[in-house]
Design a protein around this motif. Structure first.
Motif, PDB file in Angstrom:
ATOM      1  N   ASP A  62     -14.145  -3.551   8.680  1.00 26.02           N
ATOM      2  CA  ASP A  62     -13.021  -2.906   7.983  1.00 26.02           C
ATOM      3  C   ASP A  62     -13.227  -1.396   8.142  1.00 26.02           C
ATOM      4  OD1 ASP A  62     -10.897  -3.308   5.448  1.00 26.02           O
ATOM      5  OD2 ASP A  62     -12.045  -1.441   5.399  1.00 26.02           O
ATOM      6  N   PRO A  63     -12.288  -0.714   8.837  1.00 24.34           N
ATOM      7  CA  PRO A  63     -12.531   0.690   9.180  1.00 24.34           C
ATOM      8  C   PRO A  63     -12.769   1.586   7.970  1.00 24.34           C
ATOM      9  CG  PRO A  63     -10.594  -0.147  10.341  1.00 24.34           C
ATOM     10  CD  PRO A  63     -10.994  -1.198   9.360  1.00 24.34           C
ATOM     11  N   ILE A  64     -12.056   1.334   6.871  1.00 22.76           N
ATOM     12  CA  ILE A  64     -12.239   2.179   5.686  1.00 22.76           C
ATOM     13  C   ILE A  64     -13.628   1.946   5.091  1.00 22.76           C
ATOM     14  CG2 ILE A  64     -11.338   2.713   3.384  1.00 22.76           C
ATOM     15  CD1 ILE A  64      -9.488   3.532   5.737  1.00 22.76           C
TER      16      ILE A  64
ATOM     17  N   TYR B 137     -16.463   4.870   4.875  1.00 21.21           N
ATOM     18  CA  TYR B 137     -16.992   5.268   3.565  1.00 21.21           C
ATOM     19  C   TYR B 137     -18.510   5.117   3.550  1.00 21.21           C
ATOM     20  CZ  TYR B 137     -12.788   6.366   0.912  1.00 21.21           C
ATOM     21  OH  TYR B 137     -11.662   6.986   0.421  1.00 21.21           O
TER      22      TYR B 137
ATOM     23  N   LYS C  12      -5.215   6.890   7.739  1.00 17.17           N
ATOM     24  CA  LYS C  12      -4.209   6.751   6.680  1.00 17.17           C
ATOM     25  C   LYS C  12      -2.824   7.173   7.145  1.00 17.17           C
ATOM     26  CE  LYS C  12      -5.321   8.528   2.597  1.00 17.17           C
ATOM     27  NZ  LYS C  12      -5.984   9.534   1.741  1.00 17.17           N
TER      28      LYS C  12
ATOM     29  N   GLU D 119       0.747   7.647   8.605  1.00 18.35           N
ATOM     30  CA  GLU D 119       1.834   6.712   8.880  1.00 18.35           C
ATOM     31  C   GLU D 119       2.382   6.989  10.279  1.00 18.35           C
ATOM     32  OE1 GLU D 119       2.456   4.457   6.665  1.00 18.35           O
ATOM     33  OE2 GLU D 119       1.407   5.313   4.955  1.00 18.35           O
TER      34      GLU D 119
ATOM     35  N   THR E  91       4.605   5.912  -1.408  1.00 14.53           N
ATOM     36  CA  THR E  91       5.147   6.612  -0.239  1.00 14.53           C
ATOM     37  C   THR E  91       4.286   6.348   0.989  1.00 14.53           C
ATOM     38  OG1 THR E  91       3.881   8.533  -0.880  1.00 14.53           O
ATOM     39  CG2 THR E  91       6.182   8.457  -1.596  1.00 14.53           C
ATOM     40  N   PHE E  92       3.578   5.227   0.962  1.00 10.42           N
ATOM     41  CA  PHE E  92       2.671   4.937   2.066  1.00 10.42           C
ATOM     42  C   PHE E  92       2.659   3.436   2.298  1.00 10.42           C
ATOM     43  CE2 PHE E  92      -0.138   3.363  -1.114  1.00 10.42           C
ATOM     44  CZ  PHE E  92       0.028   4.227  -2.192  1.00 10.42           C
ATOM     45  N   THR E  93       2.115   3.011   3.440  1.00  8.36           N
ATOM     46  CA  THR E  93       1.988   1.590   3.728  1.00  8.36           C
ATOM     47  C   THR E  93       0.564   1.141   3.418  1.00  8.36           C
ATOM     48  OG1 THR E  93       1.423   2.105   6.000  1.00  8.36           O
ATOM     49  CG2 THR E  93       3.730   1.640   5.527  1.00  8.36           C
TER      50      THR E  93
ATOM     51  N   LYS F  73      -2.072  -0.937   8.224  1.00 10.65           N
ATOM     52  CA  LYS F  73      -1.794  -0.217   9.459  1.00 10.65           C
ATOM     53  C   LYS F  73      -2.208  -1.134  10.607  1.00 10.65           C
ATOM     54  CE  LYS F  73      -1.523   3.863   7.117  1.00 10.65           C
ATOM     55  NZ  LYS F  73      -1.349   3.227   5.791  1.00 10.65           N
ATOM     56  N   SER F  74      -1.669  -0.852  11.773  1.00 11.97           N
ATOM     57  CA  SER F  74      -2.066  -1.676  12.911  1.00 11.97           C
ATOM     58  C   SER F  74      -2.129  -0.832  14.167  1.00 11.97           C
ATOM     59  CB  SER F  74      -1.079  -2.821  13.109  1.00 11.97           C
ATOM     60  OG  SER F  74       0.131  -2.316  13.632  1.00 11.97           O
TER      61      SER F  74
ATOM     62  N   TYR G 190      -5.599  -3.265   9.915  1.00  9.37           N
ATOM     63  CA  TYR G 190      -6.576  -2.855   8.920  1.00  9.37           C
ATOM     64  C   TYR G 190      -5.859  -2.391   7.666  1.00  9.37           C
ATOM     65  CZ  TYR G 190      -5.830   2.006  10.561  1.00  9.37           C
ATOM     66  OH  TYR G 190      -5.294   3.207  10.921  1.00  9.37           O
ATOM     67  N   ARG G 191      -6.566  -2.512   6.544  1.00 10.15           N
ATOM     68  CA  ARG G 191      -5.963  -2.215   5.247  1.00 10.15           C
ATOM     69  C   ARG G 191      -6.277  -0.791   4.808  1.00 10.15           C
ATOM     70  NH1 ARG G 191      -2.749  -6.584   3.740  1.00 10.15           N
ATOM     71  NH2 ARG G 191      -2.761  -5.543   1.706  1.00 10.15           N
ATOM     72  N   THR G 192      -5.289  -0.147   4.221  1.00 13.05           N
ATOM     73  CA  THR G 192      -5.505   1.150   3.583  1.00 13.05           C
ATOM     74  C   THR G 192      -5.047   1.007   2.130  1.00 13.05           C
ATOM     75  OG1 THR G 192      -3.374   1.800   4.503  1.00 13.05           O
ATOM     76  CG2 THR G 192      -5.324   2.609   5.636  1.00 13.05           C
TER      77      THR G 192
ATOM     78  N   LEU H 250      -6.928   4.696  -1.890  1.00 17.71           N
ATOM     79  CA  LEU H 250      -7.204   5.761  -0.917  1.00 17.71           C
ATOM     80  C   LEU H 250      -6.270   6.952  -1.104  1.00 17.71           C
ATOM     81  CD1 LEU H 250      -7.650   4.091   2.590  1.00 17.71           C
ATOM     82  CD2 LEU H 250      -9.375   5.258   1.232  1.00 17.71           C
ATOM     83  N   TYR H 251      -5.125   6.701  -1.745  1.00 17.44           N
ATOM     84  CA  TYR H 251      -4.081   7.726  -1.776  1.00 17.44           C
ATOM     85  C   TYR H 251      -4.035   8.475  -3.095  1.00 17.44           C
ATOM     86  CZ  TYR H 251      -2.641   5.563   2.525  1.00 17.44           C
ATOM     87  OH  TYR H 251      -2.624   5.108   3.818  1.00 17.44           O
TER      88      TYR H 251
END
Lengths: 189, 77
Positions: free
Chosen positions: A123-125, A129, A180, A182, B6-8, B11-12, B31-33, B37-38
């Motif tokens: 998991d990249p995050i 971290y 992160k 978009e 205001t974010f997803t 991500k892919s 992958y998940r964000t 994180l925000y």
């Protein structure tokens, strides 16, 4: 593939004959938050990290090996002419009977390096971290090493290495920001 | 206090696939964000779920609710 330059990233000079300091510096050689763990962690995680940040992990992992060389040079210089009696007096008797004055990947307390020090979660995050945390822990270790050392020349090199930990931490934080972002969203700075 | 997302949360990207890679391409890699994180520090008075919903979702705050499911399920067949 790597291209090797036969010089250190930053000069290493040792003022005093002080094998005990070598015993402490080993922490950054084969310890949990040491340079070996850092290099292997990043150069392994890079395969499964999103492509945008592969290069960053490769670059930082490579630099960690340059730091490992500096630490190795310090330890080598601090112990190379020490007699067995001097080694024992410096708390390195256990090291001496197993390794003579050879370097070995263990921490200051003698625990051998283990892959359980590092993780690759996929998991990249989570991975980034961990990398940020590793840099902060290495920075702290350098602080305590500088505190315990009274060799101004060694401390000069240790201060350089500590500063690099701060820079790496910032680069890993930027990598999180990149992941992160978009898609198709305009960036404003 | 209502907070717009205001974010997803996912991500892919499409990993490079060489013609010498033995497995068929996975296509997109996800992958998940997650929402934490925000936000640097949780501000007061965020919008809440009802107690019943909160017990089910595992969080009292709507902002931090992030449902997870296997993004590769289609490929399993």
């Amino acid at each position: 593939m790597w291209v090797y330059e036969k010089k250190l990233q930053y000069p290493v000079k040792v003022r005093d004959c002080n094998p005990r300091l070598a015993k402490y510096l080993i922490e950054q050689y084969g310890g949990a938050d040491g340079e070996l763990a850092a290099a292997l962690r990043y150069l392994n995680q890079r395969y499964t990290i999103p492509e945008k940040v592969i290069g960053l992990l490769t670059d930082i992992g490579t630099e960690e090996f340059a730091h490992l060389e500096m630490i190795a040079t310090m330890i080598y210089k601090l112990t190379k002419d020490a007699t067995p009696q001097q080694m024992a007096a410096a708390g390195l008797g256990d090291h001496y009977v197993n390794h003579d004055s050879a370097l070995y990947y263990h921490d200051a307390a003698g625990n051998p390096w283990t892959a359980t020090y590092i993780q690759a979660k996929g998991d990249p995050i989570a991975d980034l971290y961990e990398d940020i945390a590793a840099e902060e822990k290495a920075r702290a270790t350098y602080q305590w090493l500088i505190d315990i050392s009274d060799d101004p020349d060694i401390n000069d090199s240790l201060r350089f290495l500590r500063e690099r930990e701060i820079v790496h931490s910032m680069r890993f934080r930027e990598a999180v920001e990149i992941l992160k972002e978009e898609k198709g969203k305009k960036k404003f700075f | 206090m209502t907070r717009e997302k205001t974010f997803t949360l996912v991500k892919s990207y499409k990993p490079f696939h060489s013609k010498f890679d033995p497995c068929p391409p996975i296509g997109r890699k996800y992958y998940r964000t997650p929402p934490n994180l925000y936000i640097n520090f949780q501000p007061p008075n965020m919008e809440q779920f009802t107690p019943e919903e909160a017990l089910k979702y595992g969080t009292l705050w709507k902002f931090f609710y992030d449902f997870y499911d296997n993004p590769y399920r289609e490929r399993e067949t």
